[in-house]
Write a protein that holds these residues in place. Structure first.
Motif, mmCIF file in Angstrom:
data_model
loop_
_atom_site.group_PDB
_atom_site.id
_atom_site.type_symbol
_atom_site.label_atom_id
_atom_site.label_comp_id
_atom_site.label_asym_id
_atom_site.label_seq_id
_atom_site.Cartn_x
_atom_site.Cartn_y
_atom_site.Cartn_z
ATOM 1 N N PHE A 106 33.585 29.073 55.006
ATOM 2 C CA PHE A 106 34.072 28.026 54.102
ATOM 3 C C PHE A 106 33.385 26.699 54.415
ATOM 4 O O PHE A 106 33.023 25.937 53.517
ATOM 5 C CB PHE A 106 35.587 27.869 54.245
ATOM 6 N N GLN A 107 33.216 26.430 55.703
ATOM 7 C CA GLN A 107 32.554 25.193 56.116
ATOM 8 C C GLN A 107 31.088 25.187 55.686
ATOM 9 O O GLN A 107 30.562 24.166 55.236
ATOM 10 C CB GLN A 107 32.665 25.044 57.635
ATOM 11 N N LYS A 108 30.438 26.338 55.800
ATOM 12 C CA LYS A 108 29.013 26.434 55.484
ATOM 13 C C LYS A 108 28.748 26.362 53.986
ATOM 14 O O LYS A 108 27.810 25.688 53.539
ATOM 15 C CB LYS A 108 28.462 27.746 56.061
ATOM 16 N N THR A 109 29.573 27.070 53.201
ATOM 17 C CA THR A 109 29.327 27.161 51.759
ATOM 18 C C THR A 109 29.997 26.050 50.959
ATOM 19 O O THR A 109 29.617 25.796 49.815
ATOM 20 C CB THR A 109 29.827 28.514 51.222
ATOM 21 N N GLY A 110 31.012 25.409 51.546
ATOM 22 C CA GLY A 110 31.733 24.379 50.814
ATOM 23 C C GLY A 110 32.801 24.933 49.889
ATOM 24 O O GLY A 110 33.456 24.173 49.170
ATOM 25 N N ASN A 111 32.995 26.249 49.886
ATOM 26 C CA ASN A 111 34.033 26.863 49.055
ATOM 27 C C ASN A 111 35.411 26.625 49.660
ATOM 28 O O ASN A 111 35.550 26.445 50.875
ATOM 29 C CB ASN A 111 33.799 28.370 48.920
ATOM 30 N N GLU A 112 36.420 26.648 48.793
ATOM 31 C CA GLU A 112 37.795 26.511 49.255
ATOM 32 C C GLU A 112 38.631 27.739 48.931
ATOM 33 O O GLU A 112 39.794 27.816 49.322
ATOM 34 C CB GLU A 112 38.453 25.275 48.624
ATOM 35 N N ILE A 113 38.047 28.688 48.198
ATOM 36 C CA ILE A 113 38.781 29.884 47.803
ATOM 37 C C ILE A 113 37.814 31.052 47.700
ATOM 38 O O ILE A 113 36.631 30.870 47.383
ATOM 39 C CB ILE A 113 39.506 29.660 46.454
ATOM 40 N N GLY A 114 38.290 32.241 48.017
ATOM 41 C CA GLY A 114 37.446 33.424 47.941
ATOM 42 C C GLY A 114 38.221 34.620 47.426
ATOM 43 O O GLY A 114 39.443 34.712 47.586
ATOM 44 N N MET A 115 37.503 35.523 46.766
ATOM 45 C CA MET A 115 38.091 36.775 46.296
ATOM 46 C C MET A 115 37.952 37.820 47.394
ATOM 47 O O MET A 115 36.851 38.090 47.866
ATOM 48 C CB MET A 115 37.374 37.257 45.030
ATOM 49 N N VAL A 116 39.061 38.390 47.802
ATOM 50 C CA VAL A 116 39.057 39.366 48.888
ATOM 51 C C VAL A 116 38.865 40.761 48.306
ATOM 52 O O VAL A 116 39.551 41.151 47.352
ATOM 53 C CB VAL A 116 40.371 39.298 49.693
ATOM 54 N N VAL A 117 37.923 41.501 48.883
ATOM 55 C CA VAL A 117 37.654 42.863 48.420
ATOM 56 C C VAL A 117 37.741 43.815 49.608
ATOM 57 O O VAL A 117 37.477 43.434 50.750
ATOM 58 C CB VAL A 117 36.262 42.970 47.760
ATOM 59 N N ASP A 118 38.133 45.065 49.326
ATOM 60 C CA ASP A 118 38.211 46.057 50.393
ATOM 61 C C ASP A 118 36.856 46.725 50.580
ATOM 62 O O ASP A 118 35.854 46.315 49.979
ATOM 63 C CB ASP A 118 39.314 47.080 50.108
ATOM 64 N N GLU A 119 36.817 47.773 51.406
ATOM 65 C CA GLU A 119 35.543 48.422 51.720
ATOM 66 C C GLU A 119 34.921 49.112 50.512
ATOM 67 O O GLU A 119 33.725 49.427 50.516
ATOM 68 C CB GLU A 119 35.750 49.437 52.842
ATOM 69 N N TYR A 120 35.722 49.344 49.455
ATOM 70 C CA TYR A 120 35.207 49.981 48.246
ATOM 71 C C TYR A 120 34.847 48.959 47.169
ATOM 72 O O TYR A 120 34.463 49.329 46.064
ATOM 73 C CB TYR A 120 36.240 50.971 47.690
ATOM 74 N N GLY A 121 34.997 47.673 47.486
ATOM 75 C CA GLY A 121 34.675 46.629 46.532
ATOM 76 C C GLY A 121 35.795 46.297 45.577
ATOM 77 O O GLY A 121 35.594 45.541 44.621
ATOM 78 N N ASN A 122 36.984 46.860 45.806
ATOM 79 C CA ASN A 122 38.119 46.585 44.928
ATOM 80 C C ASN A 122 38.742 45.234 45.269
ATOM 81 O O ASN A 122 38.879 44.872 46.443
ATOM 82 C CB ASN A 122 39.179 47.683 45.063
ATOM 83 N N PHE A 123 39.126 44.506 44.240
ATOM 84 C CA PHE A 123 39.751 43.194 44.391
ATOM 85 C C PHE A 123 41.171 43.383 44.922
ATOM 86 O O PHE A 123 42.007 44.008 44.281
ATOM 87 C CB PHE A 123 39.744 42.487 43.030
ATOM 88 N N THR A 124 41.458 42.838 46.127
ATOM 89 C CA THR A 124 42.779 43.038 46.739
ATOM 90 C C THR A 124 43.604 41.760 46.836
ATOM 91 O O THR A 124 44.789 41.818 47.145
ATOM 92 C CB THR A 124 42.631 43.624 48.158
ATOM 93 N N GLY A 125 42.988 40.608 46.585
ATOM 94 C CA GLY A 125 43.740 39.358 46.660
ATOM 95 C C GLY A 125 42.800 38.178 46.803
ATOM 96 O O GLY A 125 41.586 38.300 46.617
ATOM 97 N N ILE A 126 43.360 37.031 47.130
ATOM 98 C CA ILE A 126 42.547 35.833 47.331
ATOM 99 C C ILE A 126 42.917 35.180 48.662
ATOM 100 O O ILE A 126 44.022 35.371 49.184
ATOM 101 C CB ILE A 126 42.725 34.812 46.181
ATOM 102 N N VAL A 127 41.978 34.432 49.206
ATOM 103 C CA VAL A 127 42.213 33.669 50.430
ATOM 104 C C VAL A 127 41.691 32.257 50.200
ATOM 105 O O VAL A 127 40.662 32.068 49.540
ATOM 106 C CB VAL A 127 41.514 34.320 51.642
ATOM 107 N N THR A 128 42.408 31.272 50.704
ATOM 108 C CA THR A 128 42.015 29.882 50.497
ATOM 109 C C THR A 128 41.833 29.170 51.831
ATOM 110 O O THR A 128 42.351 29.604 52.863
ATOM 111 C CB THR A 128 43.071 29.128 49.669
ATOM 112 N N LEU A 129 41.104 28.074 51.770
ATOM 113 C CA LEU A 129 40.915 27.245 52.958
ATOM 114 C C LEU A 129 42.258 26.708 53.443
ATOM 115 O O LEU A 129 42.503 26.600 54.645
ATOM 116 C CB LEU A 129 39.963 26.089 52.636
ATOM 117 N N GLU A 130 43.138 26.407 52.503
ATOM 118 C CA GLU A 130 44.467 25.906 52.869
ATOM 119 C C GLU A 130 45.234 26.943 53.683
ATOM 120 O O GLU A 130 45.919 26.609 54.653
ATOM 121 C CB GLU A 130 45.252 25.538 51.611
ATOM 122 N N ASP A 131 45.109 28.228 53.293
ATOM 123 C CA ASP A 131 45.777 29.294 54.046
ATOM 124 C C ASP A 131 45.284 29.330 55.486
ATOM 125 O O ASP A 131 46.068 29.523 56.425
ATOM 126 C CB ASP A 131 45.519 30.657 53.390
#
Length: 417
Positions: A288-313
Motif C-alpha cells: 500500500f505504501q509503495k503503490t499509493g493504493n488504499e484498497i485492494g480486491m482480495v482473491v484466493d489461489e484460484y483467482g476468485n474474488f473473496t473480499g476487500i482489504v483497506t489501508l484503514e483495516d
C-alpha cells in the motif's frame, strides 16, 4: 598475648585490610553489575551520548576477558588480605589464634565484600557499572592478556569455547514480544499494544482481516437508479452487470456522480488492485505504501474474488479502531457479559475485544468455527459448548449464520443442544 597496646603498625594493618576488603567489594559488585545491567537501557544511554554507557558496552563486548581480569583482581586482594591477617596474628598473638582470624575474615568478606555489594549491584547495576567501567577498562588494558591466557587454559581443561559474546545476540520476534509483555511504567499501555500488534503483522494474512464478499456493498455502473449509499468514508467496488467484471473502486463521496457522468463514469474510478489472500499484513502494508493504493480486491489461489482489504483495516489492526466514539456494529456486550456478534466477526476480533482465548488456528470467523465443529451448516438455531465457551446461533439465512451469542461458561466440554 598483649592486646592492651595498639601502635602505628596495628593501625597500618587495619587500614590495609579495609582497603583490600573494599577492593574485593569493588570487584564483586563490578562483576554482578556488568552481568545484570539491561542491554536495552544501556544501548539507549549510549545513543544519547553517555560515555560511561559506551565503555560498559565495550567491556561487555569482551566479557570473558573482563571477567578474567575481575577474578584475578578479586582473588589477589582476598588472598592478600588472608595472608596479611595471618602474618599479623602470628606476629602479634601466636599461631594458635590463626583459625580465629581466618573465621573472622571469612565472615567479613562474605558479608561486606560479596553479599552486600552484589545485592546492591543487582538492584542498581547502572550506579556500579558506569563508574567502575573506567578502572576496569584500565585494568583490562594492562592485564587482559594474562586473563586471556588463564581463560584459554581453563577452556582446554573444560573443552569449552568462550569466544561467543552473549550480550550481542539479537532478539528474534518471539523474544521481542516477550519483552513487550513486561509491564512498565515508562511506556503507555496503548503504545505497548500497538508495538505488539506491529510485530504480529508478519504472522497474520490478508485473509484474517478482509471484509468478506458477502458483506461488500457494490455498485452496478449500469444501474439507472443507484440506491442510496451509506454515509461512510469508505470505498465501494463498481461492477458491470453485463460482464460481471469489477471495473474499479469509487469513494462514497463521489458515488452520486456516476449517473451524471454516464459513459465517462469509468474515468473517475480507481483501478482494481488485486491482493492474494495469503499475503502477510506487513507485506501488504508495504505494498500500500509503495503503490499509493488504499484498497485492494482480495482473491484466493484460484483467482476468485473473496473480499476487500483497506489501508484503514491494516492501521486499525495496529492501533485499534480509528473512530473510538463509533461502537463496533458487529459486536455488542450484553448485561450478562455475553457478546452478540455477527457470524462474520473474526475470532481474533472477538478474542481481542473480550480478552478471550477462542481457538484461532483453524476457522477465521465465528460462523466458520460453529460449522467446523458441526461438520455441517445448521438449518435451525443451535447452541454448542466449545471448551469454556457457549455459542448460540440467533439467526440463519441463506445458509449463512448471521448472528451469534457467545458467552463464557465454567465447564470444559463440547456439547451440542
Amino acid at each position: 598475648m598483649d592486646i592492651s597496646t595498639f601502635d602505628n603498625f596495628d593501625l597500618l594493618i587495619v587500614i590495609i585490610l579495609l582497603i583490600l576488603i573494599l577492593l574485593s567489594a569493588f570487584f564483586s559488585s563490578s562483576e554482578t553489575s556488568l552481568m545484570a545491567i539491561n542491554q536495552i537501557k544501556l544501548d539507549n544511554a549510549e545513543e544519547k551520548g553517555s560515555i560511561s554507557a559506551k565503555r560498559v558496552n565495550s567491556l561487555r563486548a569482551k566479557i570473558t576477558e573482563v571477567l578474567g581480569v575481575i577474578l584475578i583482581g578479586n582473588n589477589l586482594v582476598n588472598i592478600s588480605a588472608s595472608a596479611l591477617l595471618t602474618y599479623y596474628i602470628i606476629s602479634k598473638f601466636g599461631d594458635q589464634y590463626v583459625w580465629a582470624g581466618t573465621l573472622i575474615l571469612t565472615i567479613v568478606v562474605i558479608i561486606f565484600a560479596e553479599i552486600a555489594p552484589k545485592n546492591y549491584a543487582t538492584k542498581q547495576p547502572e550506579s556500579i557499572a558506569y563508574p567502575a567501567s573506567r578502572p576496569l577498562e584500565i585494568l583490562t588494558n594492562i592485564i587482559g592478556w594474562f586473563a586471556k591466557i588463564l581463560t584459554s587454559i581453563g577452556n582446554l581443561i573444560t573443552g569449552t569455547n568462550s569466544d561467543e559474546n552473549y550480550f550481542s545476540q539479537n532478539l528474534n520476534r518471539d523474544e521481542l514480544k516477550s519483552v513487550l509483555q513486561k509491564d512498565t511504567e515508562q511506556v503507555d499501555e496503548d503504545e505497548m499494544i500497538a508495538l505488539k500488534s506491529l510485530l504480529e503483522l508478519n504472522e497474520l494474512t490478508v485473509e484474517d482481516i478482509l471484509i468478506p464478499i458477502q458483506e461488500v456493498i457494490s455498485i452496478n455502473i449500469n444501474d439507472e437508479n443507484i440506491k442510496s449509499i451509506p454515509e461512510k468514508d469508505i470505498f465501494f467496488p463498481v461492477f458491470d452487470e453485463t460482464s460481471q467484471d469489477i471495473l474499479g473502486f469509487i469513494h462514497s463521496k463521489e458515488a452520486d456522480q456516476l449517473q451524471a457522468l454516464g459513459s465517462s463514469a469509468k474515468d473517475i474510478l480507481i483501478s482494481p488492485y488485486y491482493v492474494p489472500e495469503s499475503t502477510s499484513l506487513f507485506a501488504q502494508l508495504k505494498q500500500f505504501q509503495k503503490t499509493g493504493n488504499e484498497i485492494g480486491m482480495v482473491v484466493d489461489e484460484y483467482g476468485n474474488f473473496t473480499g476487500i482489504v483497506t489501508l484503514e483495516d491494516l492501521i486499525e489492526q495496529i492501533i485499534g479502531r480509528l473512530n473510538q466514539e463509533e461502537k463496533d456494529p458487529s459486536m455488542l456486550i450484553n448485561d450478562d457479559l455475553s457478546v452478540t456478534a455477527d457470524g462474520s466477526t473474526t475470532i481474533r476480533e472477538l478474542n481481542t475485544y473480550m480478552s478471550w482465548d477462542l481457538p484461532e488456528d483453524g476457522q477465521k470467523t465465528i460462523s466458520g468455527l460453529i460449522t467446523d465443529e458441526l461438520d455441517m451448516i445448521p438449518t435451525a438455531n443451535i447452541c454448542i459448548t466449545l471448551g469454556s465457551y457457549k455459542l448460540e446461533t440467533l439467526g440463519i439465512e441463506d445458509n449463512l449464520i448471521k448472528e451469534v451469542k457467545v458467552s463464557r461458561v465454567s465447564e470444559d466440554s463440547t456439547d451440542i443442544i
